[in-house]
Scaffold this motif. Sequence first.
Motif, PDB file in Angstrom:
ATOM      1  N   ALA A 538     -17.799   2.281 -29.275  1.00  0.00           N
ATOM      2  CA  ALA A 538     -19.117   2.379 -28.578  1.00  0.00           C
ATOM      3  C   ALA A 538     -19.988   1.673 -29.681  1.00  0.00           C
ATOM      4  CB  ALA A 538     -19.542   3.553 -28.368  1.00  0.00           C
ATOM      5  N   GLU A 593     -15.101   6.776 -21.788  1.00  0.00           N
ATOM      6  CA  GLU A 593     -17.130   6.709 -22.124  1.00  0.00           C
ATOM      7  C   GLU A 593     -16.823   5.998 -23.356  1.00  0.00           C
ATOM      8  OE1 GLU A 593     -18.803   9.020 -20.993  1.00  0.00           O
ATOM      9  OE2 GLU A 593     -16.616   9.187 -19.499  1.00  0.00           O
ATOM     10  N   ASP A 594     -16.088   5.232 -24.453  1.00  0.00           N
ATOM     11  CA  ASP A 594     -16.877   4.661 -24.962  1.00  0.00           C
ATOM     12  C   ASP A 594     -17.431   3.272 -24.849  1.00  0.00           C
ATOM     13  OD1 ASP A 594     -16.080   4.890 -28.785  1.00  0.00           O
ATOM     14  OD2 ASP A 594     -15.303   5.936 -27.236  1.00  0.00           O
ATOM     15  N   LYS A 597     -20.654   3.879 -22.942  1.00  0.00           N
ATOM     16  CA  LYS A 597     -22.184   3.882 -24.478  1.00  0.00           C
ATOM     17  C   LYS A 597     -21.823   2.129 -24.542  1.00  0.00           C
ATOM     18  CE  LYS A 597     -21.011   8.588 -25.217  1.00  0.00           C
ATOM     19  NZ  LYS A 597     -20.456   9.580 -25.983  1.00  0.00           N
TER      20      LYS A 597
END
Length: 601
Positions: A538, A593-594, A597
């Motif tokens: 991210a 998730e990274d 984001k």
Amino acid sequence: MKFYNIMAVASILACCLTLLNLYLVSRIEESPSHARVRGMEPHKSNCYDKHDCVQQLEEAKQATKMLGYTRNARKTENAVPAEKSTKKNHRLPNLLFIMADQLRYDALSAMGNSILYTPNIDSIAKDGVNFELCYSQCPVCGPARTCLMTGRTTEHTKIGSNGNIFNANHTHIPCYDKILSSQGYATEYYGKWHSPLDQALKYGNFVTPVGGPKMIKKYGHHTMQSQYWEYLDKQNIPKFSSSSESLDNPEYNGTQENCIDLRPYKTNPLDARHGLEPGTEAVVRQPDYHGISTTPSQHTFTAFQARQCIEAMKRLAHEDRPFSLHLSFHSPHAPMTPSEPFASMYDPSDMETPASISDPMDNSPYETANGRLEHPEYADPKMIKYMIANYYALVKEIDEWVGKILAKLDELELRENTMVIFTSDHGEMLGSHGMREKNIFYEESVRVPLMIRFPGEITPGTVVAGKPVSHIDLFATILDYLGAGKHDSDGESLRKFIGEDGEDYETFAVSEWNMKEKNTPNLMIRNKRWKFMCPCHANSKVMNVLYDLQNDPYEMNNLLGRNPDKKKYAPQGMVMKEQLVLWLEKVGSQCIEDVKKRQII
């Protein structure tokens, strides 16, 4: 008395180690064909490029010992004498899989190359299907091949770099040949093996992993190279020696030792040792070798590997069971040292300079990739033509041998019942963007040829255009067409793109790069028009990339990054990122998730 006690303890330990070794072999051979991959623990960072080399070599030694033991145990399993077999007994279809190494998508006449004529490879597309937009799952040898054979992403195979392949029992995911073997197929593999050694346990022949003198010295096992060297010695092909009388022969003027066959080759101006005295010590890597080999064409590495395949095919044709036969050529991977007559077929002055060779790369994450700044000769419009000419010569040689292999298939009356696949593990930059090799997401590196022929199943002359597909789809495709059932995979069978309804499917392809690397893009997604690249971290400072391939086919204008108009293209970048996230969720990636984001601009 102490001496006898020590000997007794040593004997007990030796017995225990033997039993442990046999247990490990049985565990590998008896592992279930359906692996539960999703939810596996994240791969540890020390298993990538910084993995302890000594540990790798020890694991390789163990794996190759197990490989030899398994090979000996299965050598005559289910063998059928030739006089008792007939070709008609092949009720299930055969598979002939031919792979080149480092063959870029446009180095074939079927893909529009106007200089290089490859009628034999082209014939596979002419008699079957040509996927014009096929992508390597990871543009480097070991990870690409492991993904292809298992139908899994690099996250799931845990093979994120070439260094990982020497780890014993590293990938617990079955390759398609392991599944076919369990269903009664005779499976054999010849040429370059560049995947985890435990994946080779199910082959009926002895599979030779890659490895030069240092690897042989370290773990004392016959490798792909050493097997070839032994062959050349038996053929009495003169070796290189700076003090040899043979080097006084004008034919050997300006020669150095070739790393692939340990024979002399004549250097050209692009070679790292060009102009130096023969035998001059210098630090050179495979990509630094450029010139003309003195090894006769009938004894080149390509000829040697092709003949292994032909001999295996002749033998397998007389068994009363179907076969899966894999041939993996080393070429046109470096060294770029073709033999005559192929070397003289392409004059460097006739070669076309890559359109992107002078790309300033001022808005690209690959400005320093592949030693680009350290090797400006690959951005020299005149110098690069030597490499292109030699590369084309190596491809032409492969094409001639593919023709001989297909002719033998016809002679053995196996054509109608054999699925033939031709592809490459990844491409070669060949001067595009002023660099060499692979390892990046530019088209020349990550895009590969893919042609499949299967009489009665695939309509001749089929072209799948504008539909990106991936190597991880081949696992499911092979098992689908051979009737081997459905098995867990991160890819999908390509059958739906070949049939009459293929036009109804919109596709995209994803490619990966070592997920632990933080200084380069780790993910690429490409649809018909757009290509997006980003890191999988991210907060990485590596720039995002968006190319409009319709208007920028040579990828010289990144619409994001430092582009002053990047806000205009941010929505399209977001669309591509969302597609990528959906794919990551589908395959159970650890970096979802990274990527979510990650800011587009």
